[in-house]
Design a protein around this motif. Sequence first.
Motif, PDB file in Angstrom:
ATOM      1  N   SER A  24      57.623  26.346  12.062  1.00  0.00           N
ATOM      2  CA  SER A  24      58.006  27.742  12.285  1.00  0.00           C
ATOM      3  C   SER A  24      57.066  28.684  11.543  1.00  0.00           C
ATOM      4  CB  SER A  24      59.437  27.990  11.823  1.00  0.00           C
ATOM      5  OG  SER A  24      60.334  27.292  12.639  1.00  0.00           O
ATOM      6  N   ARG A  34      53.890  28.923  13.430  1.00  0.00           N
ATOM      7  CA  ARG A  34      54.048  29.742  14.639  1.00  0.00           C
ATOM      8  C   ARG A  34      54.097  31.223  14.315  1.00  0.00           C
ATOM      9  NH1 ARG A  34      58.850  26.502  17.616  1.00  0.00           N
ATOM     10  NH2 ARG A  34      57.637  24.731  18.332  1.00  0.00           N
ATOM     11  N   THR A  35      54.621  31.553  13.154  1.00  0.00           N
ATOM     12  CA  THR A  35      54.787  32.968  12.795  1.00  0.00           C
ATOM     13  C   THR A  35      53.699  33.449  11.841  1.00  0.00           C
ATOM     14  OG1 THR A  35      56.297  32.378  11.007  1.00  0.00           O
ATOM     15  CG2 THR A  35      57.287  32.932  13.149  1.00  0.00           C
ATOM     16  N   TYR A  81      61.194  31.322   9.084  1.00  0.00           N
ATOM     17  CA  TYR A  81      61.999  30.489   9.975  1.00  0.00           C
ATOM     18  C   TYR A  81      62.961  31.347  10.793  1.00  0.00           C
ATOM     19  CZ  TYR A  81      65.077  26.994  11.913  1.00  0.00           C
ATOM     20  OH  TYR A  81      65.797  26.230  12.799  1.00  0.00           O
ATOM     21  N   GLU A 128      61.591  33.037  13.943  1.00  0.00           N
ATOM     22  CA  GLU A 128      61.200  32.164  15.049  1.00  0.00           C
ATOM     23  C   GLU A 128      62.318  32.109  16.090  1.00  0.00           C
ATOM     24  OE1 GLU A 128      59.488  29.953  17.599  1.00  0.00           O
ATOM     25  OE2 GLU A 128      58.329  30.472  15.824  1.00  0.00           O
ATOM     26  N   GLU A 148      62.415  30.373  18.791  1.00  0.00           N
ATOM     27  CA  GLU A 148      62.548  29.005  19.312  1.00  0.00           C
ATOM     28  C   GLU A 148      62.876  28.042  18.170  1.00  0.00           C
ATOM     29  OE1 GLU A 148      62.385  28.288  22.595  1.00  0.00           O
ATOM     30  OE2 GLU A 148      62.122  30.444  22.902  1.00  0.00           O
ATOM     31  N   ASP A 149      63.957  28.305  17.463  1.00  0.00           N
ATOM     32  CA  ASP A 149      64.303  27.412  16.362  1.00  0.00           C
ATOM     33  C   ASP A 149      65.006  26.169  16.890  1.00  0.00           C
ATOM     34  OD1 ASP A 149      66.795  28.556  16.844  1.00  0.00           O
ATOM     35  OD2 ASP A 149      66.944  29.513  14.897  1.00  0.00           O
TER      36      ASP A 149
END
Length: 174
Positions: free
Chosen positions: A27, A30-31, A94, A97, A99-100
């Motif tokens: 996460s 991704r971030t 986290y 995100e 799409e966790d």
Amino acid sequence: KKTMSMEITFELSDDDLEYFRSVMRISVDRTNKLDDVAIVKNARELVSQIRQSNAAEFIRERIGRIETLIGMVSDSSWKMESQDRPRVLEALAYFSEPEDLIPDDTPGLGYLDDAIMIEMVCRELHNEVQAYRDYCVYRAASASKPAGDATNGWLDERRRQLQSRMRRRRDKRG
């Protein structure tokens, strides 16, 4: 209709915790294009969504912990030091995100992964969270004293003491 509450307890093994840490790292990756402001904004939006949802009580109880983490990085008087900020921002990432692990819109369970992550993060950041909470209590108590007793110098000194204690405890823990 009679209702009963039910307590469910489960224990996460070291392997389970490592799995959640790996999900957290994904996460964060991704971030990583998000700046601090966007991460905090997204975490605040999650708090708002959960407060407005019909999330279970055990999830709602943990929301204040996210707010504490947000406060740690956005409270200008706390002046979180640059070596400490990334740990808290990574934890908040986290919650940025969409799409966790469990989609938040899954009825009854959507925020379960968020609750687990909150618990894990707050354990790992225990010293930081405790120092910030102590600071907030001290600041509130100082504000209620006569003006001469609550100078910024005393508040700044208390902040430095708490941050130093936080780092010593964290370093000792390894």
